[in-house]
Design a protein around this motif. Structure first.
Motif, PDB file in Angstrom:
ATOM      1  N   VAL A 178       0.955  -1.098   0.085  1.00 36.60           N
ATOM      2  CA  VAL A 178      -0.002  -0.137   0.034  1.00 36.60           C
ATOM      3  C   VAL A 178       0.821   1.162   0.113  1.00 36.60           C
ATOM      4  O   VAL A 178       0.586   2.158  -0.865  1.00 36.60           O
ATOM      5  CB  VAL A 178      -0.890   0.035   1.253  1.00 36.60           C
ATOM      6  N   LEU A 211       1.163   4.129  -2.889  1.00 39.05           N
ATOM      7  CA  LEU A 211       1.055   5.492  -2.625  1.00 39.05           C
ATOM      8  C   LEU A 211       2.113   6.444  -3.080  1.00 39.05           C
ATOM      9  O   LEU A 211       2.046   7.448  -3.832  1.00 39.05           O
ATOM     10  CB  LEU A 211       0.864   5.643  -1.247  1.00 39.05           C
ATOM     11  N   ALA A 225      -9.391   4.615  -8.066  1.00 43.79           N
ATOM     12  CA  ALA A 225      -9.203   5.305  -6.698  1.00 43.79           C
ATOM     13  C   ALA A 225      -8.226   4.330  -6.057  1.00 43.79           C
ATOM     14  O   ALA A 225      -7.436   4.382  -5.032  1.00 43.79           O
ATOM     15  CB  ALA A 225     -10.728   5.265  -6.043  1.00 43.79           C
ATOM     16  N   PRO A 277     -11.832  10.045  -3.478  1.00 48.22           N
ATOM     17  CA  PRO A 277     -10.983   9.833  -2.471  1.00 48.22           C
ATOM     18  C   PRO A 277     -10.046   8.780  -2.996  1.00 48.22           C
ATOM     19  O   PRO A 277     -10.383   7.992  -3.692  1.00 48.22           O
ATOM     20  CB  PRO A 277     -11.686   9.348  -1.083  1.00 48.22           C
ATOM     21  N   ASN A 278      -8.559   9.045  -2.642  1.00 50.33           N
ATOM     22  CA  ASN A 278      -7.519   8.218  -3.051  1.00 50.33           C
ATOM     23  C   ASN A 278      -7.753   6.684  -1.919  1.00 50.33           C
ATOM     24  O   ASN A 278      -7.093   7.089  -0.722  1.00 50.33           O
ATOM     25  CB  ASN A 278      -6.352   8.775  -3.025  1.00 50.33           C
ATOM     26  N   ARG A 279      -8.131   5.894  -2.806  1.00 50.33           N
ATOM     27  CA  ARG A 279      -8.241   4.749  -1.565  1.00 50.33           C
ATOM     28  C   ARG A 279      -6.826   4.157  -0.968  1.00 50.33           C
ATOM     29  O   ARG A 279      -6.781   3.433   0.062  1.00 50.33           O
ATOM     30  CB  ARG A 279      -8.955   3.354  -2.292  1.00 50.33           C
ATOM     31  N   VAL A 280      -5.764   4.199  -1.685  1.00 50.28           N
ATOM     32  CA  VAL A 280      -4.492   3.870  -1.304  1.00 50.28           C
ATOM     33  C   VAL A 280      -4.027   4.615  -0.182  1.00 50.28           C
ATOM     34  O   VAL A 280      -3.624   4.058   0.747  1.00 50.28           O
ATOM     35  CB  VAL A 280      -3.516   3.812  -2.702  1.00 50.28           C
ATOM     36  N   ALA A 281      -4.222   5.751  -0.315  1.00 52.77           N
ATOM     37  CA  ALA A 281      -3.898   6.863   0.807  1.00 52.77           C
ATOM     38  C   ALA A 281      -4.761   6.491   1.959  1.00 52.77           C
ATOM     39  O   ALA A 281      -4.143   6.362   3.074  1.00 52.77           O
ATOM     40  CB  ALA A 281      -3.800   8.305   0.400  1.00 52.77           C
ATOM     41  N   SER A 316      -5.977   3.644   2.632  1.00 54.30           N
ATOM     42  CA  SER A 316      -5.598   2.270   3.351  1.00 54.30           C
ATOM     43  C   SER A 316      -4.213   2.415   4.053  1.00 54.30           C
ATOM     44  O   SER A 316      -4.159   1.954   5.218  1.00 54.30           O
ATOM     45  CB  SER A 316      -5.348   1.373   2.241  1.00 54.30           C
ATOM     46  N   LEU A 317      -3.328   3.210   3.440  1.00 56.51           N
ATOM     47  CA  LEU A 317      -2.131   3.574   4.362  1.00 56.51           C
ATOM     48  C   LEU A 317      -2.237   4.062   5.765  1.00 56.51           C
ATOM     49  O   LEU A 317      -1.914   3.529   6.565  1.00 56.51           O
ATOM     50  CB  LEU A 317      -1.195   4.375   3.552  1.00 56.51           C
ATOM     51  N   SER A 320      -9.696  -1.738   1.752  1.00 58.17           N
ATOM     52  CA  SER A 320     -11.330  -1.691   1.473  1.00 58.17           C
ATOM     53  C   SER A 320     -11.443  -2.689   0.522  1.00 58.17           C
ATOM     54  O   SER A 320     -12.591  -2.798  -0.285  1.00 58.17           O
ATOM     55  CB  SER A 320     -11.768  -0.476   1.121  1.00 58.17           C
TER      56      SER A 320
END
Lengths: 350, 350
Positions: A49, A53, A112, B46-50, B52-53, B59
């Motif tokens: 992750v 990023l 996303a 929304p950036n899902r990677v950010a 998650s981090l 997700s």
DNA sequence: CTGAAAGCGCTAACAA
DNA sequence: TTGTTAGCGCTTTCAG
């Protein structure tokens, strides 16, 4: 969770060095070894992750298919998966259910989640919009179907050739009133398969294989559009059989509709090969079906494998001009097209 | 890419406020509206990677299944997907190919991708090791098969009951030498289905339905272990048919092996219902198979749906004690078990 | 070749 | 209720 910093501390180097070790940077062998040892001892696994990023690019590719229950697509998915392994990418399988909204949602998720790229068997030729991905520079490969106006690489099946070969085979087997049950109007796959059928019929009329009286019948009257599903194939075939002068064979443009068509035939007391049936695409466990079914074989696995290979080139930054790869179909001749007067050995029927 | 900061600037608020708007924090309606408008105008996602981090949790949920080409698992997958939609989670489908190494790799990826949780139909009862996930607090639900010694929630099929019901049905249909083709030794599913078979046979011996001479035959001699694949079913059935006193019916413990068993029967010139065949799990497009096949119906979709629901509870932080949900099978009686002397109407065979 | 430092986009304390 | 601040773990300049 052990991080790159933990490893760095344990190995007595900086985090940057650890990163270099795992990403092919220049590090003296001695230190590299120390880092690897520390990493192994701590059970370190890079956090994907964080990688994603930082690099603004993930390590999964999305595969959007319209129907996960269709063996054609599961086989395609295996091809994608096998090809992706080589580069260490993982594959996220998204089932769009032939539904443009669901598909759009998944495309949004692909963005996303910063996926590395997307392979898509479009739910609709006109409704599928790949432009948001293109706008953000995400590599996309269309497979099996190419959405209208999309400038993406594509890997397709030679549907027209397949339809033509199928129809020619039926004519060669001495069927004379060959019908075509194709898919929805507007779908490129249906239209192309139909075009192949028409080409073969036209040729046969031209060279005298087919009598030229009532040519209209063969070019149009024996054509039915259905929905690529079992029920559609069944009604289309029932409709054909109810004609005053019904066909004596049919080229059915996909596997699911063939199942329906066979049901309708059975209900009407007609069975292959007395009535010839040729399916575009194999049915699973075809071995169970009696008489065995002649099919156009689709290169589903190769389709997926090729698409994934292409996608990986793009991900790696290839700037080649857009490509379209067209894969040929094969023809597996079995008993269901043995000819209108053929007598099958008992073993072929029991 | 538009970020939360861009939106904040455009709406004249702080990034934190934007985050709150999208995550249900307390924001005055007026400001919230402004933020939403700005977000819409900028096309913000929304950036899902950010996410998650930052949240240390992604997700997506991973679904590990051993064979994507088996309709049982595709149906299960749909159940998982439908349930996951409700919470906005996406599903990553990983095909382990019944291969423990591949499975281990995927489990590692699940960790590295910080997936929200994992649903796994284990490739092996002993070889599958779920402990690394447990160690890192990742929620796991086992489905269909429970790996040995794993302390995880599980959603299973009542295999024993299904096997018992199947065998009883065969006996009720007046078959007397009922065989069982089950899966690999050691697999919980095969053992349980076999146990159901044995229980039914034992009961029949006890109550006199079956003659008590040669009870050994029925309890052991008519049992074959195979590999849950088409080829295994074929050889097992061929082997049974070659016996001095062959069975007159078989309970086959999965759908693929049934296909093989039917092939072997056909090759030997025997067909249902003269030889009774009952399949554990339906075959796709069963409508094509003649005579139609009696099957134990598996709640595959519900299995997936339930597993995903359970997983989501855990992800949400539920601390309930571990659960095991067992789902019952059904029995769809069709023509292949009509009885050893049954004469089927012609329509059922053509 | 190596390390320090900055920052990917987001959220969660903490203060205000 | 709102903003400020400090990272999540990693890669990548930029100096050294």
């Amino acid at each position: 969770m052990t991080t790159i910093t933990d490893v760095a501390r344990a190995a007595g180097v900086s985090p940057a060095t650890v990163s270099r070790v795992f990403n092919g940077g220049r590090v003296t062998p001695e230190r590299a070894a120390r880092v690897r040892r520390a990493a192994a001892e701590l059970g370190f696994e890079p956090n994907r992750v964080a990688q994603s990023l930082r690099k603004q690019r993930g390590s999964v590719i999305g595969l959007l298919i319209p129907d996960i229950e269709n063996p054609f697509f599961t086989s395609l998915a295996r091809g994608v998966e096998d090809a992706a392994q080589q580069t260490g990418l993982s594959v996220v399988l998204c089932n769009t259910d032939e539904n443009v909204d669901k598909e759009r949602r998944y495309l949004g998720i692909a963005l996303a989640e910063q996926m590395a790229g997307v392979i898509v068997a479009a739910a609709s030729r006109v409704g599928t919009d790949l432009s948001p991905l293109a706008a953000r520079g995400m590599p996309v490969v269309a497979v099996d179907r190419r959405p209208k106006g999309a400038s993406v690489d594509a890997v397709l099946v030679d549907n027209q050739h397949g339809g033509e070969a199928a129809t020619e085979h039926l004519l060669r087997s001495r069927y004379r009133r060959v019908a075509c049950v194709t898919g929805p109007e507007g779908a490129s796959t249906s239209e192309e398969r139909l075009a192949g059928y028409r080409a073969a019929i036209r040729d046969a009329l031209a060279d005298g294989t087919l009598p030229s009286d009532g040519p209209d019948d063969l070019l149009t009257a024996y054509v039915r559009h259905a929905d690529f599903r079992v029920g559609g194939g069944r009604s289309a075939m029932a409709d054909l059989l109810a004609m005053e002068r019904p066909p004596d064979a049919a080229f059915v443009a996909n596997n699911l509709m063939t199942v329906g068509a066979l049901e309708a035939l059975r209900a009407a007391g007609r069975t292959p090969p007395g009535f010839g049936v040729l399916s575009f695409g194999g049915v699973p466990w075809a071995g169970l079906v009696r008489p065995s079914l002649t099919t156009v074989e689709l290169p589903s696995y190769e389709l997926g494998f090729t698409a994934a290979t292409l996608l990986q080139e793009r991900i790696a930054g290839s700037a080649k001009p857009l490509q379209t790869v067209v894969l040929r179909t094969g023809l597996s001749v079995r008993d269901s097209t043995a000819g209108p007067g053929a007598r099958l050995p008992a073993a072929a029927l029991e």
